[in-house]
Design an enzyme around this catalytic site. Sequence first.
Site, PDB file in Angstrom:
ATOM      1  CG  PHE A   1      34.920  48.638  36.506  1.00 33.57           C
ATOM      2  CD1 PHE A   1      36.074  48.050  37.061  1.00 33.57           C
ATOM      3  CD2 PHE A   1      34.202  47.823  35.810  1.00 33.57           C
ATOM      4  CE1 PHE A   1      36.730  46.820  36.574  1.00 33.57           C
ATOM      5  CE2 PHE A   1      34.504  46.500  35.382  1.00 33.57           C
ATOM      6  CZ  PHE A   1      35.702  45.767  35.914  1.00 33.57           C
TER       7      PHE A   1
ATOM      8  CE1 TYR B   1      36.742  49.326  42.781  1.00 34.23           C
ATOM      9  CE2 TYR B   1      34.911  50.784  42.264  1.00 34.23           C
ATOM     10  CZ  TYR B   1      36.208  50.142  41.953  1.00 34.23           C
ATOM     11  OH  TYR B   1      36.505  50.394  40.673  1.00 34.23           O
TER      12      TYR B   1
ATOM     13  CG  ASP C   1      32.735  41.595  44.985  1.00 32.95           C
ATOM     14  OD1 ASP C   1      32.965  41.435  46.360  1.00 32.95           O
ATOM     15  OD2 ASP C   1      33.957  42.031  44.454  1.00 32.95           O
TER      16      ASP C   1
END
Length: 222
Positions: A79, A68, A66
């Site tokens: 990422f 940040y 999920d």
Amino acid sequence: MDVRIDSSWKEALKEEFDKPYFIELARRLHSEKASGITVYPPGSMIFKAFDLCPLDKVKVVILGQDPYHGPGQAMGLSFSVPDGVRTPPSLVNIFKEIESDLGIRMSGRPNLESWAAQGVLLLNAVLTVRAGEAASHAGLGWTSFTDAVIKTISDRCEGVVFLLWGNYARSKAPLIDSGRHHILEAAHPSPLARGAFFGCRHFSKTNTLLVSEGKEPIDWQL
């Protein structure tokens, strides 16, 4: 929900957008925002992975969990964080593995849009999150949607390399036709995995597989 998404995906997923679970998901997101809850990423970026990587261009899928949940981090790509934002620990480890695997120097720039432009779908299983609350939208219905995305790629594309890092990503392997596609599994790049990700050599292996499929390899260097 204002769905800004490449036309190839809009067509392929039109039935999903009309399903009751997705309509309810959109209603709940609107309700949270209307009540003053901060949701990441911004609405225009929720489907950024799909905007930058059309369905017919997908060569690689990197599956995250999920977004940040800190201010300014989430940008709709698994990422990845925008330029100028501190590189998250998992991405630091990804860069270390690329340097070791390919013998190249990474700049440390954390924006992965150039990967997406080359056909790397940076897909989170859950596409939104409440500020400061990790996995807060895990039960909202996004996994039904992204499972459909994975199955769509499996059914409509050929020779895609799926990078499944960590137990959660690995659990999606049954959605993928391994007779038509390539699945590479490894530990999660998070520091919590205590370095188990290192040595997987997924970046060189991915390029070898792409070349074997007659496709251009990915330039991983940033």
